[in-house]
Design a protein around this motif. Structure first.
Motif, PDB file in Angstrom:
ATOM      1  N   GLU A   1     -44.212  50.143 -15.203  1.00 24.80           N
ATOM      2  CA  GLU A   1     -44.097  48.803 -14.380  1.00 24.80           C
ATOM      3  C   GLU A   1     -45.548  48.269 -13.789  1.00 24.80           C
ATOM      4  OE1 GLU A   1     -41.372  46.714 -11.051  1.00 24.80           O
ATOM      5  OE2 GLU A   1     -40.559  48.074 -12.036  1.00 24.80           O
ATOM      6  N   ALA A   2     -46.215  49.170 -13.259  1.00 27.90           N
ATOM      7  CA  ALA A   2     -47.280  49.079 -12.450  1.00 27.90           C
ATOM      8  C   ALA A   2     -48.503  48.565 -13.515  1.00 27.90           C
ATOM      9  CB  ALA A   2     -47.779  49.850 -11.355  1.00 27.90           C
ATOM     10  N   PHE A   3     -48.344  48.903 -14.547  1.00 21.83           N
ATOM     11  CA  PHE A   3     -49.609  48.738 -15.669  1.00 21.83           C
ATOM     12  C   PHE A   3     -49.786  47.256 -15.749  1.00 21.83           C
ATOM     13  CE2 PHE A   3     -50.881  48.493 -20.244  1.00 21.83           C
ATOM     14  CZ  PHE A   3     -51.972  48.958 -20.007  1.00 21.83           C
ATOM     15  N   ASP A   4     -51.179  46.920 -15.736  1.00 27.29           N
ATOM     16  CA  ASP A   4     -51.616  45.629 -15.873  1.00 27.29           C
ATOM     17  C   ASP A   4     -52.002  45.527 -17.485  1.00 27.29           C
ATOM     18  OD1 ASP A   4     -52.708  43.031 -15.959  1.00 27.29           O
ATOM     19  OD2 ASP A   4     -54.255  43.466 -14.546  1.00 27.29           O
ATOM     20  N   ALA A   5     -51.046  45.175 -18.248  1.00 33.41           N
ATOM     21  CA  ALA A   5     -51.483  45.282 -19.597  1.00 33.41           C
ATOM     22  C   ALA A   5     -52.223  43.983 -20.138  1.00 33.41           C
ATOM     23  CB  ALA A   5     -50.263  45.085 -20.463  1.00 33.41           C
ATOM     24  N   GLU A   6     -52.392  42.927 -19.274  1.00 34.73           N
ATOM     25  CA  GLU A   6     -53.361  41.820 -19.640  1.00 34.73           C
ATOM     26  C   GLU A   6     -54.755  42.191 -19.504  1.00 34.73           C
ATOM     27  OE1 GLU A   6     -52.209  37.871 -18.113  1.00 34.73           O
ATOM     28  OE2 GLU A   6     -50.264  38.246 -18.445  1.00 34.73           O
ATOM     29  N   ASN A   7     -55.185  43.044 -18.640  1.00 32.80           N
ATOM     30  CA  ASN A   7     -56.452  43.443 -18.263  1.00 32.80           C
ATOM     31  C   ASN A   7     -56.816  44.756 -18.942  1.00 32.80           C
ATOM     32  OD1 ASN A   7     -57.286  40.969 -16.793  1.00 32.80           O
ATOM     33  ND2 ASN A   7     -55.681  41.472 -15.339  1.00 32.80           N
ATOM     34  N   TYR A   8     -56.032  45.446 -19.849  1.00 28.10           N
ATOM     35  CA  TYR A   8     -56.374  46.563 -20.480  1.00 28.10           C
ATOM     36  C   TYR A   8     -57.602  46.303 -21.336  1.00 28.10           C
ATOM     37  CZ  TYR A   8     -55.949  50.091 -23.866  1.00 28.10           C
ATOM     38  OH  TYR A   8     -56.379  51.262 -24.872  1.00 28.10           O
ATOM     39  N   ARG A   9     -58.677  47.227 -21.573  1.00 30.97           N
ATOM     40  CA  ARG A   9     -59.496  47.087 -22.168  1.00 30.97           C
ATOM     41  C   ARG A   9     -59.818  48.409 -22.941  1.00 30.97           C
ATOM     42  NH1 ARG A   9     -58.623  42.686 -21.354  1.00 30.97           N
ATOM     43  NH2 ARG A   9     -59.382  41.187 -20.216  1.00 30.97           N
ATOM     44  N   CYS A  10     -60.361  48.554 -24.007  1.00 27.79           N
ATOM     45  CA  CYS A  10     -60.763  49.615 -24.697  1.00 27.79           C
ATOM     46  C   CYS A  10     -61.838  49.439 -25.622  1.00 27.79           C
ATOM     47  CB  CYS A  10     -59.499  50.227 -25.710  1.00 27.79           C
ATOM     48  SG  CYS A  10     -59.964  51.699 -26.497  1.00 27.79           S
ATOM     49  N   GLU A  11     -63.181  50.209 -25.451  1.00 28.59           N
ATOM     50  CA  GLU A  11     -64.186  50.144 -26.504  1.00 28.59           C
ATOM     51  C   GLU A  11     -64.597  51.188 -27.066  1.00 28.59           C
ATOM     52  OE1 GLU A  11     -67.469  48.279 -24.346  1.00 28.59           O
ATOM     53  OE2 GLU A  11     -66.259  47.117 -23.079  1.00 28.59           O
ATOM     54  N   ARG A  12     -64.817  51.073 -28.417  1.00 29.15           N
ATOM     55  CA  ARG A  12     -65.312  52.211 -29.281  1.00 29.15           C
ATOM     56  C   ARG A  12     -66.905  52.531 -28.908  1.00 29.15           C
ATOM     57  NH1 ARG A  12     -63.892  53.504 -35.332  1.00 29.15           N
ATOM     58  NH2 ARG A  12     -64.751  55.593 -35.228  1.00 29.15           N
ATOM     59  N   GLN A  13     -67.282  53.581 -28.357  1.00 32.44           N
ATOM     60  CA  GLN A  13     -68.669  53.874 -28.204  1.00 32.44           C
ATOM     61  C   GLN A  13     -69.329  54.665 -29.001  1.00 32.44           C
ATOM     62  OE1 GLN A  13     -68.885  54.550 -23.815  1.00 32.44           O
ATOM     63  NE2 GLN A  13     -68.400  52.278 -23.366  1.00 32.44           N
ATOM     64  N   GLY A  14     -68.502  55.267 -29.919  1.00 31.83           N
ATOM     65  CA  GLY A  14     -69.146  56.244 -30.916  1.00 31.83           C
ATOM     66  C   GLY A  14     -68.137  56.515 -31.949  1.00 31.83           C
ATOM     67  N   VAL A  15     -68.527  57.553 -32.781  1.00 29.71           N
ATOM     68  CA  VAL A  15     -67.718  58.045 -33.796  1.00 29.71           C
ATOM     69  C   VAL A  15     -66.409  58.598 -33.342  1.00 29.71           C
ATOM     70  CG1 VAL A  15     -67.481  59.714 -35.924  1.00 29.71           C
ATOM     71  CG2 VAL A  15     -69.581  58.219 -35.614  1.00 29.71           C
ATOM     72  N   ASN A  16     -66.380  59.398 -32.165  1.00 24.69           N
ATOM     73  CA  ASN A  16     -65.331  60.064 -31.561  1.00 24.69           C
ATOM     74  C   ASN A  16     -65.226  59.624 -30.182  1.00 24.69           C
ATOM     75  OD1 ASN A  16     -64.151  61.295 -33.907  1.00 24.69           O
ATOM     76  ND2 ASN A  16     -65.911  62.942 -33.877  1.00 24.69           N
ATOM     77  N   GLU A  17     -65.615  58.427 -29.838  1.00 24.86           N
ATOM     78  CA  GLU A  17     -65.680  58.208 -28.295  1.00 24.86           C
ATOM     79  C   GLU A  17     -65.016  56.729 -28.040  1.00 24.86           C
ATOM     80  OE1 GLU A  17     -68.537  57.933 -24.384  1.00 24.86           O
ATOM     81  OE2 GLU A  17     -69.223  58.786 -26.209  1.00 24.86           O
ATOM     82  N   PHE A  18     -63.745  56.834 -27.431  1.00 22.65           N
ATOM     83  CA  PHE A  18     -63.213  55.494 -27.170  1.00 22.65           C
ATOM     84  C   PHE A  18     -63.192  55.470 -25.610  1.00 22.65           C
ATOM     85  CE2 PHE A  18     -62.101  56.027 -31.420  1.00 22.65           C
ATOM     86  CZ  PHE A  18     -62.053  54.922 -31.934  1.00 22.65           C
ATOM     87  N   VAL A  19     -63.452  54.370 -24.890  1.00 22.36           N
ATOM     88  CA  VAL A  19     -63.410  54.295 -23.409  1.00 22.36           C
ATOM     89  C   VAL A  19     -62.412  53.250 -23.036  1.00 22.36           C
ATOM     90  CG1 VAL A  19     -64.438  54.099 -21.161  1.00 22.36           C
ATOM     91  CG2 VAL A  19     -65.488  55.310 -23.136  1.00 22.36           C
ATOM     92  N   ALA A  20     -61.235  53.573 -22.523  1.00 23.53           N
ATOM     93  CA  ALA A  20     -60.102  52.481 -22.265  1.00 23.53           C
ATOM     94  C   ALA A  20     -60.003  52.580 -20.575  1.00 23.53           C
ATOM     95  CB  ALA A  20     -58.989  53.040 -22.867  1.00 23.53           C
ATOM     96  N   THR A  21     -59.936  51.267 -20.198  1.00 20.93           N
ATOM     97  CA  THR A  21     -59.535  50.907 -18.758  1.00 20.93           C
ATOM     98  C   THR A  21     -58.045  50.387 -18.542  1.00 20.93           C
ATOM     99  OG1 THR A  21     -61.955  50.369 -18.686  1.00 20.93           O
ATOM    100  CG2 THR A  21     -60.190  49.747 -16.673  1.00 20.93           C
ATOM    101  N   LEU A  22     -57.414  51.170 -17.615  1.00 19.13           N
ATOM    102  CA  LEU A  22     -56.077  51.103 -17.446  1.00 19.13           C
ATOM    103  C   LEU A  22     -55.733  50.511 -16.027  1.00 19.13           C
ATOM    104  CD1 LEU A  22     -56.329  53.658 -19.622  1.00 19.13           C
ATOM    105  CD2 LEU A  22     -53.830  53.693 -19.357  1.00 19.13           C
ATOM    106  N   PRO A  23     -55.754  49.159 -15.979  1.00 22.07           N
ATOM    107  CA  PRO A  23     -55.766  48.621 -14.504  1.00 22.07           C
ATOM    108  C   PRO A  23     -54.168  48.835 -13.838  1.00 22.07           C
ATOM    109  CG  PRO A  23     -55.823  46.824 -16.196  1.00 22.07           C
ATOM    110  CD  PRO A  23     -55.752  48.212 -16.889  1.00 22.07           C
ATOM    111  N   LYS A  24     -54.176  48.841 -12.663  1.00 26.84           N
ATOM    112  CA  LYS A  24     -52.768  49.122 -12.052  1.00 26.84           C
ATOM    113  C   LYS A  24     -52.733  47.782 -11.152  1.00 26.84           C
ATOM    114  CE  LYS A  24     -50.147  52.367  -9.415  1.00 26.84           C
ATOM    115  NZ  LYS A  24     -50.074  53.597  -8.576  1.00 26.84           N
ATOM    116  N   GLN A  25     -51.405  47.113 -11.175  1.00 29.15           N
ATOM    117  CA  GLN A  25     -51.089  45.979 -10.448  1.00 29.15           C
ATOM    118  C   GLN A  25     -51.000  46.439  -9.220  1.00 29.15           C
ATOM    119  OE1 GLN A  25     -47.649  44.298 -12.197  1.00 29.15           O
ATOM    120  NE2 GLN A  25     -48.651  43.597 -14.095  1.00 29.15           N
TER     121      GLN A  25
END
Length: 77
Positions: free
Chosen positions: A53-77
């Motif tokens: 419930e506290a997950f802020d889906a609207e502000n979730y971000r994920c970026e591929r930074q390499g072949v096997n590297e994904f960086v995701a940001t999970l914000p909390k409301q």
């Protein structure tokens, strides 16, 4: 700036989601959890969207930074 960063690339797959959920629960409102993963964490996004419930889906971000590297940001409301 994230409150915590988890590099999950060396964590066994069966331990990843429990570790992420635990770290997210420990955040204060308005903080963010950043995860570094070896694959696109899209299933995790859907899981959080449906179950956390506290997950802020609207502000979730994920970026591929390499072949096997994904960086995701999970914000909390």
């Amino acid at each position: 700036m994230p409150a915590e960063t988890l590099d999950l690339r060396d964590v066994p797959p069966s331990e990843r989601h429990p570790k992420i959920h635990s770290a997210f629960e420990s955040l204060a409102s308005g903080e963010r959890l950043e995860i570094v993963n070896d694959h696109d964490p899209q299933p995790l996004f859907y899981e959080f969207q449906a179950e956390v419930e506290a997950f802020d889906a609207e502000n979730y971000r994920c970026e591929r930074q390499g072949v096997n590297e994904f960086v995701a940001t999970l914000p909390k409301q």
